[in-house]
Design a protein around this motif. Structure first.
Motif, mmCIF file in Angstrom:
data_model
loop_
_atom_site.group_PDB
_atom_site.id
_atom_site.type_symbol
_atom_site.label_atom_id
_atom_site.label_comp_id
_atom_site.label_asym_id
_atom_site.label_seq_id
_atom_site.Cartn_x
_atom_site.Cartn_y
_atom_site.Cartn_z
ATOM 1 N N ALA A 78 0.729 -1.177 0.012
ATOM 2 C CA ALA A 78 0.172 0.011 0.085
ATOM 3 C C ALA A 78 1.082 1.181 0.105
ATOM 4 N N SER A 79 1.855 1.299 0.481
ATOM 5 C CA SER A 79 2.692 2.476 0.874
ATOM 6 C C SER A 79 3.365 2.882 -0.401
ATOM 7 N N GLY A 80 3.849 1.601 -1.174
ATOM 8 C CA GLY A 80 4.499 2.024 -2.529
ATOM 9 C C GLY A 80 3.528 2.295 -3.610
ATOM 10 N N ILE A 81 2.371 1.877 -3.550
ATOM 11 C CA ILE A 81 1.080 2.414 -4.426
ATOM 12 C C ILE A 81 0.753 3.868 -4.075
ATOM 13 N N GLU A 82 0.627 4.129 -2.716
ATOM 14 C CA GLU A 82 0.103 5.564 -2.408
ATOM 15 C C GLU A 82 1.188 6.603 -2.867
ATOM 16 N N THR A 83 2.576 6.164 -2.603
ATOM 17 C CA THR A 83 3.654 6.959 -3.279
ATOM 18 C C THR A 83 3.626 7.433 -4.338
ATOM 19 N N HIS A 84 3.140 6.642 -5.504
ATOM 20 C CA HIS A 84 3.095 6.830 -6.876
ATOM 21 C C HIS A 84 1.820 7.298 -7.412
ATOM 22 N N TYR A 85 0.607 6.891 -6.876
ATOM 23 C CA TYR A 85 -0.642 7.039 -7.442
ATOM 24 C C TYR A 85 -1.591 8.027 -6.607
ATOM 25 N N ASP A 86 -1.134 8.121 -5.209
ATOM 26 C CA ASP A 86 -2.014 9.166 -4.579
ATOM 27 C C ASP A 86 -1.428 10.429 -4.632
ATOM 28 N N VAL A 87 -1.104 11.011 -5.815
ATOM 29 C CA VAL A 87 -0.779 12.392 -5.766
ATOM 30 C C VAL A 87 -1.930 13.521 -5.944
ATOM 31 N N SER A 88 -2.495 13.168 -6.906
ATOM 32 C CA SER A 88 -3.682 14.251 -7.265
ATOM 33 C C SER A 88 -4.389 13.676 -8.696
ATOM 34 N N ASN A 89 -5.741 13.209 -8.459
ATOM 35 C CA ASN A 89 -6.444 12.763 -9.582
ATOM 36 C C ASN A 89 -6.252 13.985 -10.601
ATOM 37 N N ASP A 90 -6.385 15.262 -10.201
ATOM 38 C CA ASP A 90 -6.295 16.416 -11.250
ATOM 39 C C ASP A 90 -4.913 16.428 -11.863
ATOM 40 N N PHE A 91 -3.980 16.106 -11.164
ATOM 41 C CA PHE A 91 -2.602 16.166 -11.811
ATOM 42 C C PHE A 91 -2.385 15.142 -12.890
ATOM 43 N N TYR A 92 -3.006 13.959 -12.596
ATOM 44 C CA TYR A 92 -2.863 12.799 -13.627
ATOM 45 C C TYR A 92 -3.927 13.164 -14.780
ATOM 46 N N ALA A 93 -5.081 13.984 -14.614
ATOM 47 C CA ALA A 93 -5.817 14.187 -15.693
ATOM 48 C C ALA A 93 -4.921 15.102 -16.578
ATOM 49 N N LEU A 94 -3.888 15.863 -16.239
ATOM 50 C CA LEU A 94 -3.150 16.732 -17.165
ATOM 51 C C LEU A 94 -2.713 16.028 -18.261
ATOM 52 N N PHE A 95 -2.290 14.654 -17.862
ATOM 53 C CA PHE A 95 -1.522 14.030 -19.168
ATOM 54 C C PHE A 95 -2.059 12.667 -19.549
#
Length: 346
Positions: A78-95
């Motif tokens: 969980a900690s590894g997944i959160e480090t990469h993916y739990d940044v910001s949904n809006d950030f990922y939507a940029l690209f």
């Protein structure tokens, strides 16, 4: 690349502990300015001298790599997944592609394809591998932002659809924005509570399964399928050696993850009883370049959303991942595993 006196001790420590590629990437991530294209994409993808290539591939030494990576495996999933993916949904939507938000390798059939078209091509390809008739129960392991589940809905699938994710950001998006049946579940360690399923698939999730966990996971998938059921997976796996220096570098982006050799995937799946009916190789590089170019164009918005360091992290991640595939250390596979209609006694 100019190193300040303040950065010098850490750069030297990283160089001796984790190697040249790691030290340079870590320095660039913490650059005092947003990285430009010449400092990121051009820097990582340009040809290098044979000596620098040799150094990057051989240091740290294999015993050091194994020791370091085995320590990193102490991180929980969980900690590894959160480090990469739990940044910001809006950030990922940029690209990411605007329609589905696939954060996995697309299928560019021509240079003229948009990212949206290429991701739809990929989804259609995987749909064909699933051989769905429209009413099957389907489970998505590591469902991300629910892209493939949404695609199945849009394609008219009427059967039960469920997805597992370890990202709280993705869970919120899947449930609240798409209304999907997704849960915060570790598919590696947790039971598949609503089994059996007629199809189980994963797209870009098996990369987070550690080598020693593979056989147990494939056994769990096998047991959760009805006789004749299919498991369809898209994932990348190592081709040459089990502990390359690139796996040390990737701890900057996916702490606690370690890829398996592709032959190990196939062997473990067959040992639990699966028949491999399809195994094809696809090119991840155009997708990585498309994501990079979109993020570069949205620099100001990205920094406002997540800050400069995270922006620099992804500006470093995409070209280093591109290089990883350019050097054929790994390949992107699409694999179909079939559970026989009649099981053999084990």
């Amino acid at each position: 690349m100019t190193i300040t006196l303040k950065q010098y001790p850490k750069c030297i420590s990283d160089l001796f502990t984790c190697g040249l590629m790691y030290a340079v990437a870590e320095y660039k991530i913490h650059s005092p300015q947003p990285l430009t294209q010449s400092e990121s994409w051009d820097f990582w993808t340009q040809p290098r001298s044979s000596f620098m290539e040799w150094l990057a591939r051989t240091y740290p030494l294999k015993t050091q790599r194994m020791s370091y990576l085995n320590r990193m495996l102490d991180h929980d999933h969980a900690s590894g997944i959160e480090t990469h993916y739990d940044v910001s949904n809006d950030f990922y939507a940029l690209f990411l592609d605007e329609r589905y938000r696939f954060y996995t390798c697309a299928e560019f059939q021509s240079e003229q394809d948009s990212l949206e078209e290429a991701q739809t091509n990929k989804a259609q390809y995987l749909l064909s591998l699933m051989q769905l008739q429209g009413t099957e129960s389907v489970l998505d392991l590591g469902c991300g932002w629910g892209a493939m589940l949404k695609f199945l809905q849009d394609s008219g699938h009427q059967g039960k659809l469920a997805g597992y994710t370890l990202s709280k950001e993705q869970l919120t998006y899947g449930q609240q924005q798409l209304g999907l049946n997704v849960s915060l579940t570790n598919f590696i360690t947790n039971d598949f509570v609503e089994a059996p399923y007629e199809r189980i698939f994963s797209i870009g999730a098996l990369e987070h399964v550690r080598p020693h966990e593979l056989k147990d996971l494939y056994q769990k998938i096998y047991d959760a399928l009805v006789p004749g059921g299919l498991a369809v997976h898209q994932f990348f796996s190592l081709e040459r050696e089990p502990y390359p220096t690139s796996m040390v570098l990737m701890q900057l982006f996916f702490p606690g993850s370690l890829l398996s050799m592709h032959e190990t995937h196939i062997q473990m799946a067959q040992e639990v009883g699966f028949q491999i009916t399809h195994d094809s190789i696809h090119d991840y590089q155009p997708t990585l370049q498309a994501w990079y170019q979109r993020l570069l164009k949205k620099q100001d918005q990205a920094i406002e959303l997540v800050g400069q360091e995270i922006f620099n992290r992804y500006m470093t991640f995409f070209p280093t991942a591109w290089l990883f595939f350019q050097q054929h250390e790994a390949e992107l596979h699409r694999v179909v595993m079939k559970k026989p209609e009649t099981e053999k006694h084990k």
